[in-house]
Design a protein around this motif. Structure first.
Motif, PDB file in Angstrom:
ATOM      1  N   TRP A 157       0.840  -1.208   0.000  1.00 23.30           N
ATOM      2  CA  TRP A 157       0.000   0.000   0.000  1.00 23.30           C
ATOM      3  C   TRP A 157       0.875   1.258   0.000  1.00 23.30           C
ATOM      4  CZ3 TRP A 157      -2.178   3.188   4.392  1.00 23.30           C
ATOM      5  CH2 TRP A 157      -3.111   4.092   3.912  1.00 23.30           C
TER       6      TRP A 157
ATOM      7  N   GLY B  47       1.892   1.911  -3.425  1.00 24.58           N
ATOM      8  CA  GLY B  47       0.816   2.036  -4.410  1.00 24.58           C
ATOM      9  C   GLY B  47       0.448   0.741  -5.123  1.00 24.58           C
TER      10      GLY B  47
ATOM     11  N   SER C 154      -4.485  -1.438  -2.463  1.00 23.38           N
ATOM     12  CA  SER C 154      -5.373  -0.343  -2.068  1.00 23.38           C
ATOM     13  C   SER C 154      -5.683  -0.406  -0.567  1.00 23.38           C
ATOM     14  CB  SER C 154      -6.682  -0.443  -2.849  1.00 23.38           C
ATOM     15  OG  SER C 154      -7.399  -1.584  -2.423  1.00 23.38           O
ATOM     16  N   LEU C 155      -6.202   0.713  -0.062  1.00 22.94           N
ATOM     17  CA  LEU C 155      -6.612   0.758   1.339  1.00 22.94           C
ATOM     18  C   LEU C 155      -7.697  -0.281   1.608  1.00 22.94           C
ATOM     19  CD1 LEU C 155      -6.438   2.211   4.094  1.00 22.94           C
ATOM     20  CD2 LEU C 155      -8.190   3.773   3.278  1.00 22.94           C
TER      21      LEU C 155
ATOM     22  N   GLN D  69      -8.013  -3.167   0.281  1.00 23.05           N
ATOM     23  CA  GLN D  69      -7.390  -4.489   0.422  1.00 23.05           C
ATOM     24  C   GLN D  69      -6.697  -4.623   1.782  1.00 23.05           C
ATOM     25  OE1 GLN D  69      -5.227  -4.207  -3.339  1.00 23.05           O
ATOM     26  NE2 GLN D  69      -6.274  -6.043  -4.063  1.00 23.05           N
TER      27      GLN D  69
END
Lengths: 354, 213
Positions: free
Chosen positions: B55, B58, B61-62, B64
């Motif tokens: 995360w 990048g 994702s948040l 996930q």
């Protein structure tokens, strides 16, 4: 400093990927007006006349190239019947979620704009600004994307459950939110807004992985943007943009608000003449910037993003925080005036203004 | 080692695809092979660490990160009683959201801290400075985790530190949330002992703080 263009001409030139007289400066003031007037955020936003006067004052004081009719994001959930929590020195926040249970979604109905005093006040502000400046300065209105609004309507955790595990209810809520978004955007355009900033932080892979976004929110964003009767700028509100850049360009938006986490040079190269870039000063760090740091940040950004036009200098989140000292804003303005003149002689090479 | 790497990879795939059943199956295989919860814990920690690091750069994702934490919390909740696993000498940890009403970050961190076998007291969200301090005292908290979403809320953490000092409270203060991600020095400005960048970093900090003199 020689400025030959009006703010509108400057912004339009940049959006057309031409070099205007100088880099457009888009200082997005919303609650900062309350600081300027030294009154509470709640009192400030309840007085449309005061907001109009303060927008004009701040635009002139900091030579910004836009006016911003945005108040706070939770205003939209207020229209849906949600709770808003005011604080003294920051943006009002969403309180308890609108719905207790996802199964209550089918009972939701589309709010009428005319029933929301908060939204009507924004329309009054937009009309007042338009009367004051005509077509000389762009007036930026704001909507939350249908895909991102549920974070405030439901809370983040229930929304993720809806997104991943309840496709039928998700579709139902998205249909309502899209209709609301289109109505709200078009009402602001009718009231005099020049363009609509379409806030969509959940489109960023910072928040939702790209594969899920492309299956769920993206088709909806394309449909919604197509129904907005004016130019739009998609803003990911500090989320990284590069991984979804091509898709956002394909959604036919004119500009993208990019993140402090993006690689500016790479983004500029990838964007080319396909979309204009808006960003990406770090508003949180800005509260502690020295004059030298502010100059360094602004010149570095101009050097990387401004050549050839297609760039408008702004913060990365879509709002100047309340805590930013006026001196920092003045330094940003002065640095853009000094180093943002086109042609960008003296800043494109090895020289450093800091 | 190679087998563990494969298990971590399988668990990673399961968590990222939000496959609750498949993820639990991987952990149960680990437990069955080694008859120890500490090996399960290691697979969880390393996998959540990879997701947290992903995360940061990048790759993930948040959502996930969040769903992985929730799935781990659920699985560990089912498996812990079977192993009667309780961490010895666990410090008392409190967690709460100051002022704001968005509790996603708190849930992620709480899930991971619990998955590591620590004792954690959830104080909720929308808390005032006074409420946070009073709960810290009432529960005799050793390490307080404070989450915020908005900048003004983050700046108010300074008042928690001031109250701690005024009352002679020695509780260690770890902060987290969006404002701290945007400004790497903000945690120091508000008087925190550490910046919890992500949930697995919080575990390392807790272990470091409670063993420090």
């Amino acid at each position: 400093m020689k400025n030959d263009m009006t703010s509108m001409e400057r912004v339009l030139a940049a959006l057309s990927h031409q070099e205007p007289d100088r880099v457009p400066l888009m200082l997005l003031f919303s609650l900062y007006g309350a600081r300027e007037r030294q009154i509470s955020v709640k009192d400030y936003f309840s007085d449309a006349e005061l907001v109009i006067k303060t927008q004009l004052l701040l635009q002139e004081k900091y030579r910004s190239d836009c006016l911003y009719s945005f108040a706070y994001a939770a205003l939209e959930t207020e229209a849906w019947g949600g709770e808003v929590v005011f604080v003294d020195d920051g943006p009002p926040n969403s309180g308890e979620p609108l719905l207790d249970r996802l199964d209550d979604i089918p009972g939701l109905t589309l709010p009428e704009l005319a029933d929301s005093p908060g939204l009507l006040r924004i329309l009054d502000i937009t009309q007042g600004l338009k009367q004051a400046v005509g077509d000389s300065i762009p007036i930026i209105g704001v909507v939350m994307s249908p895909f991102s609004l549920p974070v405030m309507q439901l809370g983040f955790e229930p929304y993720l459950e809806l997104l991943y595990f309840r496709p039928e209810l998700f579709a139902r809520l998205m249909a309502l939110n899209s209709a609301f978004c289109v109505n709200w955007a078009n009402a602001q355009l009718a009231a005099g807004a020049t363009a609509i900033c379409y806030f969509n932080p959940l489109a960023s892979p910072t928040i939702i992985e790209k594969a899920t976004y492309l299956k769920t929110g993206y088709p909806l964003d394309c449909q919604t943007l197509a129904k907005i009767k004016g130019p739009t700028a998609t803003h990911l509100a500090s989320g990284i943009t590069l991984p979804v850049l091509d898709e956002i360009i394909a959604s036919k938006t004119a500009m993208i608000g990019f993140s402090q986490g993006d690689d500016v040079a790479l983004l500029k190269a990838r964007a080319g003449n396909r979309i204009a870039l808006l960003g990406n000063l770090n508003g949180i760090e800005m509260i502690n910037w020295t004059t030298a740091k502010a100059r360094e940040k602004v010149t570095s950004l101009i050097r990387q993003a401004a050549p050839g036009g297609g760039f408008l200098l702004s913060d990365s989140h879509g709002e100047i925080p309340y805590q930013v000292p006026p001196q920092v804003l003045s330094t940003i303005t002065e640095t853009v005036a000094e180093w943002g003149q086109y042609p960008l002689n003296g800043i494109g090479g090895d020289q450093d203004a800091s | 080692m190679e087998q563990q790497a494969q298990q971590i990879q399988a668990f990673l795939v399961g968590l990222l695809s939000m496959d609750r059943i498949g993820s639990e199956q991987v952990l149960r295989e680990v437990a069955a092979q080694r008859q120890s919860f500490s090996d399960v814990e290691q697979v969880i920690t390393e996998t959540l660490g990879l997701i947290g690091e992903g995360w940061e750069v990048g790759d993930y994702s948040l959502s996930q990160v969040y769903m992985s934490g929730v799935i781990c919390e659920e699985i560990v909740g089912r498996m812990l009683p079977e192993f009667r696993m309780v961490r010895k000498n666990s410090p008392k940890i409190g967690i709460g959201v100051l002022i704001d009403h968005h509790a996603l970050g708190k849930r992620i961190v709480k899930a991971v801290v619990q998955a590591e076998g620590f004792e954690i007291f959830d104080f909720g969200y929308g808390l005032s400075v006074d409420e946070m301090v009073e709960k810290t005292m009432a529960y005799r908290i050793d390490v307080l985790l404070v989450s915020t979403l908005m900048l003004p809320s983050a700046l108010k953490i300074k008042e928690i530190r001031q109250q701690f000092e005024a009352r002679g409270i020695t509780t260690r203060l770890i902060v987290g949330g969006a404002p701290f991600r945007f400004d790497n020095s903000l945690w120091q400005q508000v008087g925190a002992d550490a910046d919890g960048k992500n949930a697995t970093a919080v575990i390392e900090i807790i272990e470091r703080l409670v063993t420090a003199p």
